[in-house]
Write an enzyme that holds these catalytic residues in place. Structure first.
Site, PDB file in Angstrom:
ATOM      1  N   ASP A   1      22.387   5.940 -51.632  1.00 14.46           N
ATOM      2  CA  ASP A   1      22.286   5.683 -50.197  1.00 14.46           C
ATOM      3  C   ASP A   1      21.394   4.455 -50.026  1.00 14.46           C
ATOM      4  O   ASP A   1      20.167   4.537 -50.214  1.00 14.46           O
ATOM      5  CB  ASP A   1      21.686   6.909 -49.499  1.00 14.46           C
ATOM      6  CG  ASP A   1      21.582   6.748 -47.981  1.00 14.46           C
ATOM      7  OD1 ASP A   1      21.750   5.607 -47.491  1.00 14.46           O
ATOM      8  OD2 ASP A   1      21.319   7.759 -47.308  1.00 14.46           O
ATOM      9  N   HIS A   2      22.007   3.314 -49.666  1.00 18.91           N
ATOM     10  CA  HIS A   2      21.262   2.060 -49.626  1.00 18.91           C
ATOM     11  C   HIS A   2      20.240   2.021 -48.495  1.00 18.91           C
ATOM     12  O   HIS A   2      19.370   1.134 -48.466  1.00 18.91           O
ATOM     13  CB  HIS A   2      22.237   0.886 -49.493  1.00 18.91           C
ATOM     14  CG  HIS A   2      21.808  -0.325 -50.270  1.00 18.91           C
ATOM     15  ND1 HIS A   2      20.530  -0.494 -50.736  1.00 18.91           N
ATOM     16  CD2 HIS A   2      22.490  -1.443 -50.661  1.00 18.91           C
ATOM     17  CE1 HIS A   2      20.432  -1.646 -51.369  1.00 18.91           C
ATOM     18  NE2 HIS A   2      21.616  -2.244 -51.342  1.00 18.91           N
ATOM     19  N   ARG A   3      20.310   2.964 -47.545  1.00 21.45           N
ATOM     20  CA  ARG A   3      19.291   3.032 -46.497  1.00 21.45           C
ATOM     21  C   ARG A   3      17.964   3.505 -47.074  1.00 21.45           C
ATOM     22  O   ARG A   3      16.888   3.157 -46.583  1.00 21.45           O
ATOM     23  CB  ARG A   3      19.722   3.997 -45.386  1.00 21.45           C
ATOM     24  CG  ARG A   3      21.001   3.628 -44.666  1.00 21.45           C
ATOM     25  CD  ARG A   3      21.452   4.759 -43.749  1.00 21.45           C
ATOM     26  NE  ARG A   3      21.649   6.015 -44.466  1.00 21.45           N
ATOM     27  CZ  ARG A   3      21.946   7.176 -43.886  1.00 21.45           C
ATOM     28  NH1 ARG A   3      22.078   7.230 -42.562  1.00 21.45           N
ATOM     29  NH2 ARG A   3      22.122   8.255 -44.613  1.00 21.45           N
TER      30      ARG A   3
END
Length: 435
Positions: free
Chosen positions: A407-409
């Site tokens: 999850d790049h967040r």
């Protein structure tokens, strides 16, 4: 006053369920903790226990009824000294009212009042047909498969609804029973509403096909994976990992564990490797929320298991601190109960990261969809003989490809790369994760 027993919410996401089986009958005495029923949720079949003690008064929802909303009254429980009135008493209270009404004025024939028509403890008779037999979707499908005429059956469900249990013992192609009430409202002999083809669905080409109603599990999978791909920005990182040392260690451990009845799989060791690598790189053992980044202090690994109804992810809790023999034993138990739909909610809900292994199916490499709210999932491909540089020279080694979806967040690319490097190092030098 009788206590209402309602359809429970057996998981945080449960909105409805199937009352699969009653484990009690009307008139049974129960106490707190006694099993009342088996209920199918979107993930598992679970046993429902009594909270109070008393006598079962009325089972208001029949076994086999699908789509029972959470909070629906499914039975009543009578306390000490409370009983349902006998049939004769019910009839005697109603009869004078009918006689007085008859003396006052002529009345037209009408359907009997519920108190007259249903004796206590008996199931209601079905309502007269109105052009479509009252039956559950499951009963309709099974009847079509077995060529059973639903019009010939008497329903035991609410309002005379035909449920799965009513099909037991029914003969294929049975002709409708001759009933006085049916003569007025019965459909013409040329029409068969229950067997008529369903209306075409928009977008489905006019090609011979079969259609199957989506199960609860499949609906949940579709909803969650759609949400994941629409709302979670995925980043994928792949490494090639040499397996020879891990396979050698597995063979040695199995030789020593055989007397204890334990046989380790490669997947058991990979669960351990992922858990330890998450503790080494805690920035990847996280969960993203709108205003917080949660970092977990232990690694609970959700492991993807394929079951007939879809996919479920039982959890190995605290896998970073468990021995591989304990992980193997626990995983076999969870996988077996997952296929029987016997997992408890806490055994498949939660987890800090996931592992999905399709190597046993010959899949070389794939990118798995993150299981929110988790921050990552590790996808494992097949181990195969490949040309590989060993100590500066080209040789042949057993190599697998592993792909992490992040999850790049919550997880930066550099942190994800650090986790992949840690995972690779542990698999290639597996003694380090056992220390």
């Amino acid at each position: 006053m009788p206590i209402e027993i309602k359809m429970p919410a057996l998981s945080p996401t449960m909105e409805e369920g199937t009352l699969a089986k009653w484990l009690v009958k009307e008139g049974d005495t129960v106490k707190s903790g006694d099993l009342l029923a088996e209920i199918e949720t979107d993930k598992a079949t679970m046993e429902f226990e009594a909270v109070d003690e008393g006598t079962i008064g009325k089972l208001t929802v029949a076994a086999g009824t699908e789509g029972v909303k959470v909070g629906t009254v499914i039975a009543t429980l009578n306390g000490e000294g409370e009983e349902a009135a006998p049939e004769k008493e019910v009839a005697s209270k109603e009869e004078p009212k009918k006689e007085e009404l008859a003396k006052a004025q002529p009345v037209k024939a009408e359907a009997p009042k519920p108190a007259e028509a249903v004796a206590v403890g008996q199931r209601p008779r079905p309502a007269p047909p109105t052009g479509r037999t009252n039956a559950s979707p499951l009963a309709r499908r099974l009847a079509a498969e077995k060529n059973i005429d639903l019009a010939a059956l008497t329903g035991s469900g609410p309002n005379g609804r035909i449920v799965k249990a009513d099909l037991d013992g029914a003969s294929p192609g049975a002709a409708p029973a001759e009933k006085p009430a049916d003569k007025v409202a019965a459909p013409p002999a040329t029409s068969a509403p229950d067997k008529a083809p369903s209306a075409p669905v928009a977008g489905v080409p006019d090609i011979p096909h079969t259609a199957e109603k989506l199960s609860g599990v499949r609906k949940v999978i579709a909803r969650r994976l759609t949400e994941s791909k629409q709302t979670v920005p995925h980043i994928y990182l792949t490494v090639d990992i040499r397996l020879d040392a891990l396979l050698k260690l597995r063979g040695e451990l199995n030789a020593g564990l055989g007397a204890r009845g334990v046989k380790l799989s490669v997947n058991d060791l990979l669960i351990k490797a992922l858990a330890v690598s998450l503790m080494q790189v805690p920035k990847c053992n996280v969960m993203f929320t709108p205003d917080q980044l949660i970092t977990f202090s232990r690694a609970d690994i959700s492991v993807a298991v394929s079951v007939p109804s879809g996919l479920i992810t039982p959890i190995i809790k605290g896998a970073d601190t468990k021995g591989v023999a304990a992980i193997s034993t626990e995983m076999k138990d969870l996988a077996a109960r997952a296929k029987e739909q016997k997992l408890k909610p806490e055994e498949y809900q939660g987890g800090t990261a996931s592992l999905s292994n399709m190597g046993m199916m010959g899949i070389k490499q794939f990118e798995a969809v993150i299981n929110p709210p988790q921050g990552m999932i590790m996808a494992i491909g097949a181990g195969e003989q490949r040309p590989y540089v060993i100590d500066g020279a080209l040789g042949i080694a057993t190599v697998m490809s592993a792909t992490g979806s992040f999850d790049h967040r919550a997880i930066d690319g550099a942190d994800g790369a650090e986790l992949m490097a840690a995972f690779k190092a542990l698999v290639e030098a597996p003694l380090a994760m056992l220390a």
